[in-house]
Design a protein around this motif. Structure first.
Motif, PDB file in Angstrom:
ATOM      1  N   PHE A 192      12.255   0.428 -16.687  1.00 13.70           N
ATOM      2  CA  PHE A 192      10.747   0.645 -16.941  1.00 13.70           C
ATOM      3  C   PHE A 192      10.255   1.469 -15.673  1.00 13.70           C
ATOM      4  O   PHE A 192      11.031   1.654 -14.891  1.00 13.70           O
ATOM      5  N   PHE A 193       9.072   2.151 -16.061  1.00 15.61           N
ATOM      6  CA  PHE A 193       8.206   2.897 -15.235  1.00 15.61           C
ATOM      7  C   PHE A 193       7.163   2.345 -14.624  1.00 15.61           C
ATOM      8  O   PHE A 193       6.527   1.411 -15.207  1.00 15.61           O
ATOM      9  N   VAL A 194       6.803   2.389 -13.399  1.00 18.90           N
ATOM     10  CA  VAL A 194       5.799   1.682 -12.671  1.00 18.90           C
ATOM     11  C   VAL A 194       4.570   2.823 -12.482  1.00 18.90           C
ATOM     12  O   VAL A 194       4.849   3.708 -11.957  1.00 18.90           O
ATOM     13  N   LEU A 195       3.510   2.298 -13.137  1.00 19.08           N
ATOM     14  CA  LEU A 195       2.410   3.470 -13.191  1.00 19.08           C
ATOM     15  C   LEU A 195       1.270   2.617 -12.577  1.00 19.08           C
ATOM     16  O   LEU A 195       1.010   1.380 -12.842  1.00 19.08           O
ATOM     17  N   PRO A 196       0.472   3.312 -11.630  1.00 19.64           N
ATOM     18  CA  PRO A 196      -0.767   2.764 -11.106  1.00 19.64           C
ATOM     19  C   PRO A 196      -1.901   2.770 -12.182  1.00 19.64           C
ATOM     20  O   PRO A 196      -2.388   3.658 -12.895  1.00 19.64           O
ATOM     21  N   THR A 197      -2.830   1.698 -11.734  1.00 17.14           N
ATOM     22  CA  THR A 197      -3.853   1.424 -12.610  1.00 17.14           C
ATOM     23  C   THR A 197      -4.943   2.326 -11.938  1.00 17.14           C
ATOM     24  O   THR A 197      -4.891   2.848 -10.663  1.00 17.14           O
ATOM     25  N   ASP A 198      -6.072   2.362 -12.520  1.00 16.57           N
ATOM     26  CA  ASP A 198      -7.265   3.061 -11.936  1.00 16.57           C
ATOM     27  C   ASP A 198      -7.933   2.094 -10.599  1.00 16.57           C
ATOM     28  O   ASP A 198      -8.268   2.723  -9.699  1.00 16.57           O
ATOM     29  N   LYS A 199      -7.593   0.871 -10.814  1.00 15.71           N
ATOM     30  CA  LYS A 199      -7.931   0.047  -9.364  1.00 15.71           C
ATOM     31  C   LYS A 199      -6.989   0.814  -8.117  1.00 15.71           C
ATOM     32  O   LYS A 199      -7.485   0.637  -7.108  1.00 15.71           O
ATOM     33  N   ALA A 200      -5.797   0.789  -8.502  1.00 16.41           N
ATOM     34  CA  ALA A 200      -4.912   1.338  -7.442  1.00 16.41           C
ATOM     35  C   ALA A 200      -5.247   2.746  -7.175  1.00 16.41           C
ATOM     36  O   ALA A 200      -5.222   2.996  -5.804  1.00 16.41           O
ATOM     37  N   LYS A 201      -5.573   3.693  -7.906  1.00 16.77           N
ATOM     38  CA  LYS A 201      -6.057   4.985  -7.640  1.00 16.77           C
ATOM     39  C   LYS A 201      -7.343   5.074  -6.834  1.00 16.77           C
ATOM     40  O   LYS A 201      -7.347   5.602  -5.719  1.00 16.77           O
ATOM     41  N   LEU A 202      -8.317   3.895  -6.911  1.00 19.25           N
ATOM     42  CA  LEU A 202      -9.418   3.999  -6.180  1.00 19.25           C
ATOM     43  C   LEU A 202      -9.014   3.391  -4.658  1.00 19.25           C
ATOM     44  O   LEU A 202      -9.505   3.895  -3.830  1.00 19.25           O
ATOM     45  N   ILE A 212      -0.764  -2.197 -10.884  1.00 22.51           N
ATOM     46  CA  ILE A 212       0.269  -1.420 -11.515  1.00 22.51           C
ATOM     47  C   ILE A 212       0.277  -1.979 -12.926  1.00 22.51           C
ATOM     48  O   ILE A 212       0.059  -3.066 -13.153  1.00 22.51           O
ATOM     49  N   THR A 213       0.935  -1.159 -13.888  1.00 21.68           N
ATOM     50  CA  THR A 213       1.315  -1.606 -15.093  1.00 21.68           C
ATOM     51  C   THR A 213       2.896  -1.232 -15.260  1.00 21.68           C
ATOM     52  O   THR A 213       3.348  -0.345 -14.335  1.00 21.68           O
ATOM     53  N   LYS A 214       3.408  -1.768 -16.005  1.00 18.96           N
ATOM     54  CA  LYS A 214       4.979  -1.337 -16.443  1.00 18.96           C
ATOM     55  C   LYS A 214       4.873  -0.595 -17.664  1.00 18.96           C
ATOM     56  O   LYS A 214       4.129  -1.120 -18.712  1.00 18.96           O
ATOM     57  N   GLU A 215       5.717   0.391 -17.993  1.00 20.09           N
ATOM     58  CA  GLU A 215       5.993   0.838 -19.290  1.00 20.09           C
ATOM     59  C   GLU A 215       7.491   1.073 -19.396  1.00 20.09           C
ATOM     60  O   GLU A 215       8.135   1.829 -18.687  1.00 20.09           O
ATOM     61  N   MET A 221       0.872  -1.303   0.070  1.00 15.98           N
ATOM     62  CA  MET A 221       0.018  -0.082  -0.195  1.00 15.98           C
ATOM     63  C   MET A 221       0.953   1.264  -0.039  1.00 15.98           C
ATOM     64  O   MET A 221       0.477   2.355  -0.646  1.00 15.98           O
ATOM     65  N   GLY A 222       1.871   1.238   0.559  1.00 17.34           N
ATOM     66  CA  GLY A 222       2.899   2.387   0.765  1.00 17.34           C
ATOM     67  C   GLY A 222       3.358   2.534  -0.608  1.00 17.34           C
ATOM     68  O   GLY A 222       3.466   3.796  -1.086  1.00 17.34           O
ATOM     69  N   VAL A 223       3.861   1.457  -1.658  1.00 11.72           N
ATOM     70  CA  VAL A 223       4.228   1.873  -2.892  1.00 11.72           C
ATOM     71  C   VAL A 223       3.103   2.189  -3.724  1.00 11.72           C
ATOM     72  O   VAL A 223       3.261   3.225  -4.321  1.00 11.72           O
ATOM     73  N   LEU A 224       2.019   1.813  -3.684  1.00 16.21           N
ATOM     74  CA  LEU A 224       0.581   2.446  -4.301  1.00 16.21           C
ATOM     75  C   LEU A 224       0.540   3.812  -3.973  1.00 16.21           C
ATOM     76  O   LEU A 224       0.303   4.862  -4.818  1.00 16.21           O
TER      77      LEU A 224
END
Length: 120
Positions: free
Chosen positions: A86-96, A74-77, A32-35
């Protein structure tokens, strides 16, 4: 009641409630800290950047990223500059999830402020 005893009782309750809040997450508190970092920071972060921000090892972050990716948080870019990175990106699920956690925390902090007072 003695103000220090009162403060001790209130803080003890807050601590228990905070632990309960963390136990309600569908992921580990450290994940959760990462998110939270990923959602709150608007810039793109690499695993190394996340590890440095949180003061933990890159290995620990790699483990969290793997678990969070499997769960759809998360997803990776790929980096356009370095294909190994790569970059780590939060998904909508993470944002919620982070938004819901923030709302619960706001309720707890308001209760703490009401009980102890804003100036204490």
């Amino acid at each position: 009641m003695d103000k220090y005893l009162h403060a001790n009782l209130v803080l003890s309750k807050f601590s228990r409630d905070f632990i309960d809040l963390k136990n309600d997450y569908p992921i580990r508190p450290s994940e959760m800290g990462v998110l939270t970092v990923l959602v709150k920071r608007q810039d793109k972060l690499t695993p190394l950047m996340i590890a440095e921000l949180l003061g933990v090892s890159k290995t620990m972050i790699a483990t969290h990223i793997s678990a969070l990716e499997k769960q759809g948080y998360i997803t990776k870019e790929s980096s356009p500059v370095d294909k190994r990175s790569f970059f780590v990106l939060p998904t909508d699920k993470a944002k919620l999830l982070v938004e819901q956690a923030d709302q619960k925390m706001d309720i707890q902090l308001k209760q703490l402020e009401q009980t102890m007072g804003a100036d204490m």
